[in-house]
Enzyme design. Structure first.
Site, PDB file in Angstrom:
ATOM      1  N   VAL A 130     -68.272  44.622  19.882  1.00 14.71           N
ATOM      2  CA  VAL A 130     -68.448  43.868  18.640  1.00 14.71           C
ATOM      3  C   VAL A 130     -69.809  43.191  18.819  1.00 14.71           C
ATOM      4  CG1 VAL A 130     -67.583  42.018  17.168  1.00 14.71           C
ATOM      5  CG2 VAL A 130     -65.969  43.576  18.298  1.00 14.71           C
ATOM      6  N   PRO A 131     -70.847  43.712  18.178  1.00 20.00           N
ATOM      7  CA  PRO A 131     -72.241  43.437  18.557  1.00 20.00           C
ATOM      8  C   PRO A 131     -72.799  42.066  18.184  1.00 20.00           C
ATOM      9  CG  PRO A 131     -72.199  44.835  16.639  1.00 20.00           C
ATOM     10  CD  PRO A 131     -70.761  44.653  17.065  1.00 20.00           C
ATOM     11  N   CYS A 132     -72.281  41.042  18.809  1.00 21.87           N
ATOM     12  CA  CYS A 132     -72.783  39.689  18.556  1.00 21.87           C
ATOM     13  C   CYS A 132     -74.209  39.509  19.082  1.00 21.87           C
ATOM     14  CB  CYS A 132     -71.841  38.641  19.135  1.00 21.87           C
ATOM     15  SG  CYS A 132     -71.443  38.865  20.869  1.00 21.87           S
ATOM     16  N   HIS A 133     -74.650  40.402  19.972  1.00 20.23           N
ATOM     17  CA  HIS A 133     -76.021  40.318  20.477  1.00 20.23           C
ATOM     18  C   HIS A 133     -77.050  40.599  19.379  1.00 20.23           C
ATOM     19  CE1 HIS A 133     -74.789  44.547  21.013  1.00 20.23           C
ATOM     20  NE2 HIS A 133     -76.067  44.844  20.793  1.00 20.23           N
TER      21      HIS A 133
END
Length: 170
Positions: A130-133
């Site tokens: 889940v690409p919070c970056h």
């Protein structure tokens, strides 16, 4: 529900992967800002003997090697309704692109929610997948990341489009 965890080695360091049934429920860095609650990650298992965790390991390896830009993993999260909405928006950020906390807040209908969005992003339990970056500050600068800013930069560099990278080389 059958909850268990394993430690897997990656180029980002050892990650704790939590599986719940047939889904990934957590991916945590060492010294993660918001680690799972003690006792909530089940028994330690051998990653090679758990098909869910082995699939996570394999897909993370491919992603970190630049051989994959999406994940094909079933996920399960247990956030508040607001966190779940934010995490759903994170999954819509395309590979190689970034957005800001304010832009996410605007998508939720209230730009004043940017700080609350940031808190939800920081509590994302499934790092990288889940690409919070891909969420940056309003000025494009790197801001907090549960795995540390160095890892966030590494992930963003990995996803940087080839034409943008070529433009920086000359």
């Amino acid at each position: 529900m059958d909850v268990r965890h394993a430690i897997i080695a990656t180029s980002l360091g050892d990650l704790t992967v939590v599986a719940e049934g047939d889904a990934v429920a957590g991916i945590y860095f060492p010294h993660h800002w918001h680690p799972p609650v003690a006792g909530s990650i089940g028994d330690l298992v051998d990653p090679a003997e758990d098909p869910v965790i082995e699939r996570v390991r394999s897909q993370l390896d491919e992603f970190l090697a630049g051989e994959r830009d999406t994940f094909d993993l079933r996920t399960v999260t247990h956030g508040s309704p607001f966190e779940e909405r934010v995490w759903a928006l994170l999954n819509l950020i395309p590979y190689g692109e970034t957005t800001t906390y304010g832009e996410l807040a605007a998508q939720l209908g209230d730009p004043a929610l940017a700080r609350k969005v940031g808190q939800a992003v920081g509590h994302n339990p499934i790092s990288v997948v889940v690409p919070c970056h891909r969420v940056v500050g309003k000025d494009g600068k790197l801001t907090g990341y549960a795995g540390g800013l160095e890892r966030k930069q590494t992930l963003l560099d990995l996803e940087e489009p080839a034409d943008a990278l070529a433009g920086r080389l000359f």
